[in-house]
Design a protein around this motif. Structure first.
Motif, PDB file in Angstrom:
ATOM      1  N   THR A  78       1.101  -1.032   0.161  1.00 32.18           N
ATOM      2  CA  THR A  78       0.173   0.329   0.339  1.00 32.18           C
ATOM      3  C   THR A  78       1.314   1.426   0.135  1.00 32.18           C
ATOM      4  OG1 THR A  78      -1.554  -1.203   1.383  1.00 32.18           O
ATOM      5  CG2 THR A  78      -2.147   1.336   1.842  1.00 32.18           C
ATOM      6  N   LEU A  79       2.027   1.391   1.058  1.00 31.02           N
ATOM      7  CA  LEU A  79       2.579   2.523   0.803  1.00 31.02           C
ATOM      8  C   LEU A  79       3.413   2.839  -0.420  1.00 31.02           C
ATOM      9  CD1 LEU A  79       4.697   2.126   4.232  1.00 31.02           C
ATOM     10  CD2 LEU A  79       3.456   3.842   4.143  1.00 31.02           C
ATOM     11  N   MET A  80       3.840   1.748  -0.836  1.00 27.58           N
ATOM     12  CA  MET A  80       4.394   1.728  -2.767  1.00 27.58           C
ATOM     13  C   MET A  80       3.303   2.078  -3.192  1.00 27.58           C
ATOM     14  SD  MET A  80       6.608  -2.176  -2.507  1.00 27.58           S
ATOM     15  CE  MET A  80       7.683  -1.782  -3.644  1.00 27.58           C
ATOM     16  N   ALA A  81       2.172   1.652  -3.338  1.00 30.70           N
ATOM     17  CA  ALA A  81       1.163   1.748  -4.260  1.00 30.70           C
ATOM     18  C   ALA A  81       1.471   3.708  -4.349  1.00 30.70           C
ATOM     19  CB  ALA A  81      -0.382   0.759  -4.363  1.00 30.70           C
ATOM     20  N   TRP A  82       0.479   3.954  -3.202  1.00 29.58           N
ATOM     21  CA  TRP A  82       0.744   5.166  -3.182  1.00 29.58           C
ATOM     22  C   TRP A  82       2.106   5.687  -3.784  1.00 29.58           C
ATOM     23  CZ3 TRP A  82       3.176   8.759   0.179  1.00 29.58           C
ATOM     24  CH2 TRP A  82       2.652  10.699   0.222  1.00 29.58           C
ATOM     25  N   ALA A  83       3.392   5.602  -3.075  1.00 28.00           N
ATOM     26  CA  ALA A  83       4.224   6.563  -3.605  1.00 28.00           C
ATOM     27  C   ALA A  83       4.230   6.741  -4.670  1.00 28.00           C
ATOM     28  CB  ALA A  83       5.617   6.245  -2.505  1.00 28.00           C
ATOM     29  N   LEU A  84       4.158   5.536  -5.209  1.00 32.60           N
ATOM     30  CA  LEU A  84       4.606   5.232  -7.149  1.00 32.60           C
ATOM     31  C   LEU A  84       3.597   5.656  -8.217  1.00 32.60           C
ATOM     32  CD1 LEU A  84       6.114   1.155  -7.155  1.00 32.60           C
ATOM     33  CD2 LEU A  84       7.207   3.365  -8.015  1.00 32.60           C
ATOM     34  N   LEU A  85       2.177   6.086  -7.446  1.00 34.66           N
ATOM     35  CA  LEU A  85       1.376   6.378  -8.306  1.00 34.66           C
ATOM     36  C   LEU A  85       1.712   8.147  -8.321  1.00 34.66           C
ATOM     37  CD1 LEU A  85      -2.437   5.089  -6.829  1.00 34.66           C
ATOM     38  CD2 LEU A  85      -1.272   4.585  -9.372  1.00 34.66           C
ATOM     39  N   GLY A  86       2.472   8.428  -7.666  1.00 35.79           N
ATOM     40  CA  GLY A  86       2.568  10.022  -8.431  1.00 35.79           C
ATOM     41  C   GLY A  86       4.848  10.020  -9.112  1.00 35.79           C
ATOM     42  N   THR A  87       4.792   9.100  -8.897  1.00 31.84           N
ATOM     43  CA  THR A  87       6.847   9.347  -9.917  1.00 31.84           C
ATOM     44  C   THR A  87       6.915   9.329 -10.895  1.00 31.84           C
ATOM     45  OG1 THR A  87       7.057   6.753  -7.662  1.00 31.84           O
ATOM     46  CG2 THR A  87       8.478   7.414 -10.297  1.00 31.84           C
ATOM     47  N   GLY A  88       6.978  10.896 -11.198  1.00 37.29           N
ATOM     48  CA  GLY A  88       7.110  11.189 -12.736  1.00 37.29           C
ATOM     49  C   GLY A  88       6.313  12.620 -12.963  1.00 37.29           C
ATOM     50  N   TRP A  96      -4.741   9.726   2.884  1.00 39.05           N
ATOM     51  CA  TRP A  96      -5.807   9.060   3.953  1.00 39.05           C
ATOM     52  C   TRP A  96      -6.532   8.169   3.492  1.00 39.05           C
ATOM     53  CZ3 TRP A  96     -10.701   9.264   2.486  1.00 39.05           C
ATOM     54  CH2 TRP A  96     -11.041  10.450   1.788  1.00 39.05           C
ATOM     55  N   ALA A  97      -6.816   8.123   1.861  1.00 37.62           N
ATOM     56  CA  ALA A  97      -7.019   7.388   1.696  1.00 37.62           C
ATOM     57  C   ALA A  97      -6.817   5.524   1.507  1.00 37.62           C
ATOM     58  CB  ALA A  97      -7.735   7.033  -0.223  1.00 37.62           C
ATOM     59  N   PHE A  98      -5.222   5.711   1.152  1.00 36.06           N
ATOM     60  CA  PHE A  98      -4.059   4.494   1.165  1.00 36.06           C
ATOM     61  C   PHE A  98      -4.445   4.256   3.100  1.00 36.06           C
ATOM     62  CE2 PHE A  98      -4.005   5.907  -3.406  1.00 36.06           C
ATOM     63  CZ  PHE A  98      -3.468   4.471  -3.560  1.00 36.06           C
ATOM     64  N   ALA A  99      -3.909   4.862   3.825  1.00 35.86           N
ATOM     65  CA  ALA A  99      -3.894   4.838   5.213  1.00 35.86           C
ATOM     66  C   ALA A  99      -5.497   4.429   5.420  1.00 35.86           C
ATOM     67  CB  ALA A  99      -3.770   6.185   5.808  1.00 35.86           C
ATOM     68  N   GLY A 100      -5.831   4.650   5.452  1.00 39.36           N
ATOM     69  CA  GLY A 100      -7.327   4.275   5.183  1.00 39.36           C
ATOM     70  C   GLY A 100      -7.943   2.902   4.944  1.00 39.36           C
ATOM     71  N   PHE A 101      -7.452   2.557   3.895  1.00 40.89           N
ATOM     72  CA  PHE A 101      -7.500   1.460   3.464  1.00 40.89           C
ATOM     73  C   PHE A 101      -7.043   0.670   3.983  1.00 40.89           C
ATOM     74  CE2 PHE A 101      -6.430  -1.581   0.058  1.00 40.89           C
ATOM     75  CZ  PHE A 101      -7.628  -2.437  -0.508  1.00 40.89           C
ATOM     76  N   ALA A 102      -5.374   0.486   3.890  1.00 37.36           N
ATOM     77  CA  ALA A 102      -4.477  -0.813   4.909  1.00 37.36           C
ATOM     78  C   ALA A 102      -5.100  -0.744   6.177  1.00 37.36           C
ATOM     79  CB  ALA A 102      -3.163  -0.336   5.298  1.00 37.36           C
ATOM     80  N   LEU A 103      -5.218   0.594   6.903  1.00 40.65           N
ATOM     81  CA  LEU A 103      -5.783   0.146   8.590  1.00 40.65           C
ATOM     82  C   LEU A 103      -7.207  -0.740   8.731  1.00 40.65           C
ATOM     83  CD1 LEU A 103      -4.875   3.347   9.900  1.00 40.65           C
ATOM     84  CD2 LEU A 103      -4.212   1.196  10.414  1.00 40.65           C
ATOM     85  N   LEU A 104      -8.203  -0.229   7.659  1.00 44.55           N
ATOM     86  CA  LEU A 104      -9.144  -0.939   7.344  1.00 44.55           C
ATOM     87  C   LEU A 104      -9.377  -2.407   7.042  1.00 44.55           C
ATOM     88  CD1 LEU A 104     -11.896  -0.798   7.420  1.00 44.55           C
ATOM     89  CD2 LEU A 104     -12.009  -0.459   5.031  1.00 44.55           C
TER      90      LEU A 104
END
Length: 211
Positions: A78-88, A96-104
Motif C-alpha cells: 500500500t505504501l509503495m502503491a501510493w508513492a509510485l502513483l506519483g512517481t514522475g 489518507w485514502a491509502f492509509a485508511g484502506f490498509a488500516l481497514l
C-alpha cells in the motif's frame, strides 16, 4: 504439514529476488514510502521463509512468523502503491485514502481473526504497484520491462489461486516455489531494465513525504 529442507531453502530465493528489485527501485523512485514499503514486503517474505525453515528442521510452529507476512505485505504494498502513483508527476492521490484502506484491512483481520482481509489489501495494492511500474516502463521505452512486469502481475494472481487450494501437497508447493521465484526474478529484472532509463524524478536530492 512437514516441509522438506530443500523446499524450505528454496523459499528464500523469491525473497532474495524481491530484495534485489526493491534495492534497485528505491533510488529510482526517490521516495521514502517506496523504501519503507519495499523493505516491509521483503521482511514479510523473509519471516514466512524463516517459519518454513523452522518447520522443516522440526522446530516449534511459530505461527506468528507466517501470519505476520500478510500484514507486512499489505501495508508495504500500500505504501509503495501510493508513492509510485506519483512517481514522475509528483501528483499523488490522498495519503489518507491509502492509509485508511490498509488500516481497514488490519481492523477487519483482527475482527474476524483471519488474514484474508489483508490478502485483499495486498492483492489490490500489489496490482497497483505492478500496473504503475508497467506504465512507467512503457513511457520510458523499456519494452522488455513491460513484459516482465506483466508476467509478474499474472504470476501474482496465479500464485493466489494455487495458494488458495485446500490440498497443499508437496508437489504443488514445489510448483508454487518455482513460480514464485520466477515471478520475483522477473520483477527484479524488470526494475533493473527500468532503472537503466532516466529517473522520472528530476534532480531530486531530498526525500519529502509531501511529494
Amino acid at each position: 504439514m512437514e516441509y522438506p529442507l530443500s523446499l524450505a531453502l528454496v523459499d528464500f530465493l523469491p525473497v532474495i529476488a524481491m530484495a534485489v528489485g526493491v534495492a534497485l527501485l528505491v533510488p529510482y523512485a526517490r521516495h521514502p514510502a517506496v523504501a519503507a514499503g519495499g523493505w516491509l514486503t521483503v521482511l514479510g517474505g523473509a519471516l514466512k521463509a524463516v517459519w518454513k525453515l523452522i518447520m522443516a528442521i522440526r522446530g516449534p510452529d511459530l505461527v506468528w512468523l507466517a501470519e505476520a507476512q500478510f500484514f507486512l505485505l499489505g501495508i508495504g504494498f500500500t505504501l509503495m502503491a501510493w508513492a509510485l502513483l506519483g512517481t514522475g508527476s509528483g501528483r499523488r492521490p490522498p495519503a489518507w485514502a491509502f492509509a485508511g484502506f490498509a488500516l481497514l484491512g488490519v481492523a477487519a483481520a483482527i475482527a474476524v481473526m483471519d488474514t484474508w482481509p489483508m490478502l485483499i489489501v495486498t492483492t489490490v495494492s500489489a496490482t497497483l504497484v505492478g500496473i504503475r511500474l508497467l506504465l512507467l516502463s512503457r513511457r520510458a521505452g523499456a519494452a522488455a520491462a513491460v513484459y516482465l512486469f506483466g508476467f509478474n502481475l499474472l504470476g501474482t494472481y496465479v500464485m493466489g489461486l494455487l495458494a488458495s487450494r485446500p490440498e497443499q501437497t508437496i508437489a504443488l508447493q514445489w510448483a508454487e516455489e518455482i513460480l514464485n521465484t520466477l515471478n520475483w526474478s522477473a520483477f527484479a529484472l524488470g526494475v533493473w531494465l527500468l532503472t537503466r532509463t532516466k529517473s522520472p524524478v528530476a534532480h531530486s536530492r531530498r526525500f519529502t513525504w509531501s511529494r
